[in-house]
Design an enzyme around this catalytic site. Structure first.
Site, PDB file in Angstrom:
ATOM      1  N   LYS A  14      -2.509  -4.777  -2.142  1.00 50.29           N
ATOM      2  CA  LYS A  14      -2.807  -4.114  -3.428  1.00 50.29           C
ATOM      3  C   LYS A  14      -2.440  -4.994  -4.618  1.00 50.29           C
ATOM      4  CE  LYS A  14      -0.242  -0.416  -2.631  1.00 50.29           C
ATOM      5  NZ  LYS A  14       0.307  -0.698  -1.280  1.00 50.29           N
ATOM      6  N   ARG A  89       1.502   8.376  -5.001  1.00 51.28           N
ATOM      7  CA  ARG A  89       1.937   8.261  -3.606  1.00 51.28           C
ATOM      8  C   ARG A  89       2.252   9.619  -2.998  1.00 51.28           C
ATOM      9  NH1 ARG A  89       4.039   2.613  -4.116  1.00 51.28           N
ATOM     10  NH2 ARG A  89       4.710   1.858  -2.098  1.00 51.28           N
ATOM     11  N   ARG A 128       5.673 -12.100   4.113  1.00 54.12           N
ATOM     12  CA  ARG A 128       5.976 -11.955   2.686  1.00 54.12           C
ATOM     13  C   ARG A 128       7.487 -11.999   2.441  1.00 54.12           C
ATOM     14  NH1 ARG A 128       3.672  -6.764  -0.538  1.00 54.12           N
ATOM     15  NH2 ARG A 128       5.624  -5.769   0.023  1.00 54.12           N
ATOM     16  N   ARG A 134      12.312  -9.569  -1.624  1.00 58.62           N
ATOM     17  CA  ARG A 134      12.431  -8.107  -1.644  1.00 58.62           C
ATOM     18  C   ARG A 134      13.288  -7.616  -0.485  1.00 58.62           C
ATOM     19  NH1 ARG A 134       6.696  -5.234  -2.952  1.00 58.62           N
ATOM     20  NH2 ARG A 134       7.831  -3.551  -1.920  1.00 58.62           N
TER      21      ARG A 134
HETATM   22  P1  AMP Z   1       5.598  -1.149  -3.785  1.00 61.72           P
HETATM   23  O1  AMP Z   1       5.918  -2.310  -4.647  1.00 61.72           O
HETATM   24  O2  AMP Z   1       4.387  -0.392  -4.234  1.00 61.72           O
HETATM   25  O3  AMP Z   1       5.559  -1.490  -2.330  1.00 61.72           O
HETATM   26  O4  AMP Z   1       6.801  -0.115  -3.949  1.00 61.72           O
HETATM   27  C1  AMP Z   1       8.126  -0.461  -3.540  1.00 61.72           C
HETATM   28  C2  AMP Z   1       9.000   0.782  -3.519  1.00 61.72           C
HETATM   29  O5  AMP Z   1       9.065   1.348  -4.839  1.00 61.72           O
HETATM   30  C3  AMP Z   1       8.507   1.923  -2.634  1.00 61.72           C
HETATM   31  O6  AMP Z   1       8.893   1.755  -1.279  1.00 61.72           O
HETATM   32  C4  AMP Z   1       9.207   3.115  -3.292  1.00 61.72           C
HETATM   33  O7  AMP Z   1      10.575   3.154  -2.954  1.00 61.72           O
HETATM   34  C5  AMP Z   1       9.105   2.765  -4.773  1.00 61.72           C
HETATM   35  N1  AMP Z   1       7.867   3.289  -5.376  1.00 61.72           N
HETATM   36  C6  AMP Z   1       6.831   2.563  -5.901  1.00 61.72           C
HETATM   37  N2  AMP Z   1       5.852   3.365  -6.360  1.00 61.72           N
HETATM   38  C7  AMP Z   1       6.277   4.632  -6.103  1.00 61.72           C
HETATM   39  C8  AMP Z   1       5.701   5.917  -6.306  1.00 61.72           C
HETATM   40  N3  AMP Z   1       4.488   6.050  -6.860  1.00 61.72           N
HETATM   41  N4  AMP Z   1       6.419   7.005  -5.933  1.00 61.72           N
HETATM   42  C9  AMP Z   1       7.636   6.883  -5.383  1.00 61.72           C
HETATM   43  N5  AMP Z   1       8.233   5.709  -5.131  1.00 61.72           N
HETATM   44  C10 AMP Z   1       7.573   4.590  -5.488  1.00 61.72           C
END
Ligand code: AMP
Length: 190
Positions: A14, A89, A128, A134
């Site tokens: 994404k 989400r 990654r 991360r």
């Molecule tokens: P991402 O970078 O999209 O993989 O998000 C990393 C982490 O951020 C996720 O595993 C969640 O802990 C948190 N996170 C990101 N977006 C959301 C969302 N829309 N709702 C809840 N938690 C989120």
């Protein structure tokens, strides 16, 4: 306005693809994960709250996430449209997003969902982890948790947009440029 949700499990690509869409269609890219990580890096109260959830691969509570998303959208009054990456989400987030956009006379035009098999996701996240820095990429148990959370809480959000005829699945396996091309075609056909 061209408001697009770029959807898909962790490791689907994404973030990578959102950058290409942003440039081609002159959109604002909003990644809730990136915004949380920025807040963690800067030790803000939001970052401190979010970190505990993120490190375990759990979702940050809806209330915090929805408020954050709305305030980010409001920072870009001149935007031609947004790419929502990693949001919504949960069903509650999808409903809140629809209501928020409607209150501004806008709507979601399409949800584009990158589809990648689970084995490939795990391989990509492992790779990654070598460069992302991360915490949530480094531990296989946390990766599994993120994938499970996606299947249980996030994947059902598809039906919200399917019911509105706004859902398009995109094959997320192939070279980066092949996948970009598929996404551009989908956007051009909205
Ligand atoms: P991402 O970078 O999209 O993989 O998000 C990393 C982490 O951020 C996720 O595993 C969640 O802990 C948190 N996170 C990101 N977006 C959301 C969302 N829309 N709702 C809840 N938690 C989120």
């Amino acid at each position: 306005m061209l408001n697009i949700i770029l959807f898909g499990p962790p490791g689907a690509g994404k973030g990578t693809q959102a950058e290409f869409l942003q440039k081609k269609y002159d959109l604002v890219h909003l990644s809730t994960g990136d915004i949380f990580r920025y807040n963690i890096k800067n030790d803000t109260p939001l970052g401190i709250k979010a970190k505990a959830f993120m490190d375990q691969g759990k979702l940050v509570p809806d209330e915090l996430t929805i408020a954050l998303l709305e305030s980010e959208v409001k920072k870009h009054p001149a935007a031609k449209g947004f790419i929502f990456d990693g949001f919504p989400r949960t069903a509650a987030q999808a409903e809140a997003l629809d209501a928020f956009l409607q209150s501004r006379g806008q709507s979601i035009k399409a949800m584009l969902a990158l589809e990648v098999p689970e084995d490939e996701l795990k391989a990509r996240l492992k790779e990654r982890a070598k460069t992302s820095g991360r915490v949530d990429d480094a531990d296989p148990a946390v990766i599994q948790n993120r994938i499970d959370v996606y299947r249980n809480e996030t994947e059902p959000v598809k039906s919200h947009y399917q019911a509105k005829n706004k859902f398009t699945g995109i094959d997320g396996v192939g070279s980066i440029s092949e996948i970009t091309e598929r996404l551009f075609n989908a956007v051009d056909n909205i």
